[in-house]
Design an enzyme around this catalytic site. Structure first.
Site, PDB file in Angstrom:
ATOM      1  N   ARG A 100       2.628  18.121 -21.085  1.00 59.04           N
ATOM      2  CA  ARG A 100       4.012  17.756 -20.824  1.00 59.04           C
ATOM      3  C   ARG A 100       4.089  16.640 -19.785  1.00 59.04           C
ATOM      4  O   ARG A 100       3.165  16.452 -18.983  1.00 59.04           O
ATOM      5  CB  ARG A 100       4.811  18.967 -20.344  1.00 59.04           C
ATOM      6  CG  ARG A 100       4.351  19.527 -19.007  1.00 59.04           C
ATOM      7  CD  ARG A 100       4.942  20.902 -18.737  1.00 59.04           C
ATOM      8  NE  ARG A 100       6.384  20.870 -18.742  1.00 59.04           N
ATOM      9  CZ  ARG A 100       7.131  20.526 -17.705  1.00 59.04           C
ATOM     10  NH1 ARG A 100       6.538  20.158 -16.571  1.00 59.04           N
ATOM     11  NH2 ARG A 100       8.439  20.545 -17.780  1.00 59.04           N
ATOM     12  N   LEU A 101       5.178  15.904 -19.847  1.00 57.73           N
ATOM     13  CA  LEU A 101       5.587  15.008 -18.770  1.00 57.73           C
ATOM     14  C   LEU A 101       6.942  15.512 -18.298  1.00 57.73           C
ATOM     15  O   LEU A 101       7.779  15.885 -19.115  1.00 57.73           O
ATOM     16  CB  LEU A 101       5.721  13.565 -19.273  1.00 57.73           C
ATOM     17  CG  LEU A 101       4.446  12.734 -19.450  1.00 57.73           C
ATOM     18  CD1 LEU A 101       4.808  11.347 -19.961  1.00 57.73           C
ATOM     19  CD2 LEU A 101       3.656  12.623 -18.157  1.00 57.73           C
ATOM     20  N   ASP A 102       7.169  15.499 -16.989  1.00 56.13           N
ATOM     21  CA  ASP A 102       8.424  16.006 -16.454  1.00 56.13           C
ATOM     22  C   ASP A 102       9.612  15.227 -17.009  1.00 56.13           C
ATOM     23  O   ASP A 102       9.488  14.072 -17.421  1.00 56.13           O
ATOM     24  CB  ASP A 102       8.431  15.914 -14.921  1.00 56.13           C
ATOM     25  CG  ASP A 102       7.333  16.753 -14.305  1.00 56.13           C
ATOM     26  OD1 ASP A 102       7.030  17.819 -14.860  1.00 56.13           O
ATOM     27  OD2 ASP A 102       6.776  16.323 -13.282  1.00 56.13           O
ATOM     28  N   TYR A 103      10.766  15.859 -16.974  1.00 58.90           N
ATOM     29  CA  TYR A 103      12.024  15.286 -17.473  1.00 58.90           C
ATOM     30  C   TYR A 103      12.269  13.889 -16.914  1.00 58.90           C
ATOM     31  O   TYR A 103      12.638  12.970 -17.641  1.00 58.90           O
ATOM     32  CB  TYR A 103      13.168  16.232 -17.082  1.00 58.90           C
ATOM     33  CG  TYR A 103      14.552  15.781 -17.479  1.00 58.90           C
ATOM     34  CD1 TYR A 103      14.980  15.881 -18.803  1.00 58.90           C
ATOM     35  CD2 TYR A 103      15.445  15.287 -16.532  1.00 58.90           C
ATOM     36  CE1 TYR A 103      16.257  15.473 -19.175  1.00 58.90           C
ATOM     37  CE2 TYR A 103      16.720  14.883 -16.887  1.00 58.90           C
ATOM     38  CZ  TYR A 103      17.129  14.980 -18.215  1.00 58.90           C
ATOM     39  OH  TYR A 103      18.386  14.583 -18.583  1.00 58.90           O
ATOM     40  N   THR A 105      10.042  11.817 -15.593  1.00 51.08           N
ATOM     41  CA  THR A 105       8.845  10.983 -15.620  1.00 51.08           C
ATOM     42  C   THR A 105       8.727  10.316 -16.984  1.00 51.08           C
ATOM     43  O   THR A 105       8.940  10.957 -18.016  1.00 51.08           O
ATOM     44  CB  THR A 105       7.580  11.835 -15.355  1.00 51.08           C
ATOM     45  OG1 THR A 105       7.671  12.416 -14.053  1.00 51.08           O
ATOM     46  CG2 THR A 105       6.315  10.992 -15.428  1.00 51.08           C
TER      47      THR A 105
END
Length: 242
Positions: A100-103, A105
């Site tokens: 995942r990549l943060d919201y 980022t």
């Protein structure tokens, strides 16, 4: 014909090792018959069930997406926010993001329907380089950045960067552009590490993942991985996983 455990892993049901355990435990059926032999091979016309649920035998696909900020690394969101799969509307296979990549980022994220490939890349020992570019509020010293390389406990979790360097600074605005290389991808890891040394992150982007980068792409663009790129990622992951 492919080994049964590989077919189960490709379908995203479980890792290959877990699939092997399920077969031995009698939880897998082929054409209605329980199979416990690990050497069993199946073809496209064979019906495979795991714990009573049929699996879909799609051809494996692999995509690279330049994720914009403000997008969830998921296939759905109960709050109606945009998710990464919204950017690949023409892909018919049931793909999901690897990690995942943060919201808030942006940057490079991989999507696939190959569960075995995803599990391999997310293995804690895989040590595939992930390169991030962070814009910090404030300009950290070399000594402060060394703390990120040495590692630190944040909220009871050990966080560590493999490499850190300042790319540029802007004294008037009191900001710095810092490059970090991570091997892991824990929740909000880069932001938490910088906050712990007193430098909140204003913007964050993942620029590279292993041998892949975002050259020639804009936020929201995607492309299929080339066969040699998939092979390189497999080799990178396999050389560090026992």
């Amino acid at each position: 014909m492919e080994r049964l455990q590989k077919v189960i892993a490709h379908a995203g049901v479980a890792s290959r090792r877990k699939a092997e355990t399920m077969i031995v435990d009698g939880k897998v059926k082929v054409n209605g018959e329980i199979v416990t032999e690990l050497g069993t091979k199946v073809g496209k016309n064979d019906d495979v069930e795991v714990e009573g649920v049929p699996i879909d035998k799609e051809e494996p696909v692999y995509y690279l997406l330049y994720k914009p900020r403000g997008v969830i690394s998921s296939v759905s969101d109960d709050k109606g926010r945009k998710v990464v799969t919204d950017y690949l509307p023409d892909v018919k296979e049931r793909i999901f993001p690897i990690g995942r990549l943060d919201y808030d980022t942006s940057g490079l994220i991989l999507l696939t329907n190959d569960g075995e490939f995803a599990n391999m890349l997310m293995h804690p020992k895989h040590e595939v380089n992930k390169v991030y570019i962070a814009k910090t509020k404030g300009i950290p010293t070399k000594e402060q950045l060394q703390q990120l390389k040495k590692g630190m406990k944040v909220d009871g979790e050990y966080l560590k960067a493999v490499h850190v360097k300042i790319n540029s600074t802007e004294t008037k605005k009191n900001t710095a552009i810092v490059q970090l290389i991570l091997h892991e991808g824990k929740n909000r890891q880069v932001r938490r590490m910088f906050e712990s040394i007193g430098f909140p992150v204003d913007k964050l982007k993942r620029e590279r993942y292993g041998s892949l980068d975002l050259r020639g792409m804009n936020a929201g663009d995607y492309r299929p991985l080339k066969p040699h790129e998939v092979k390189q990622l497999r080799q990178l992951a396999e050389q560090n996983v026992e």
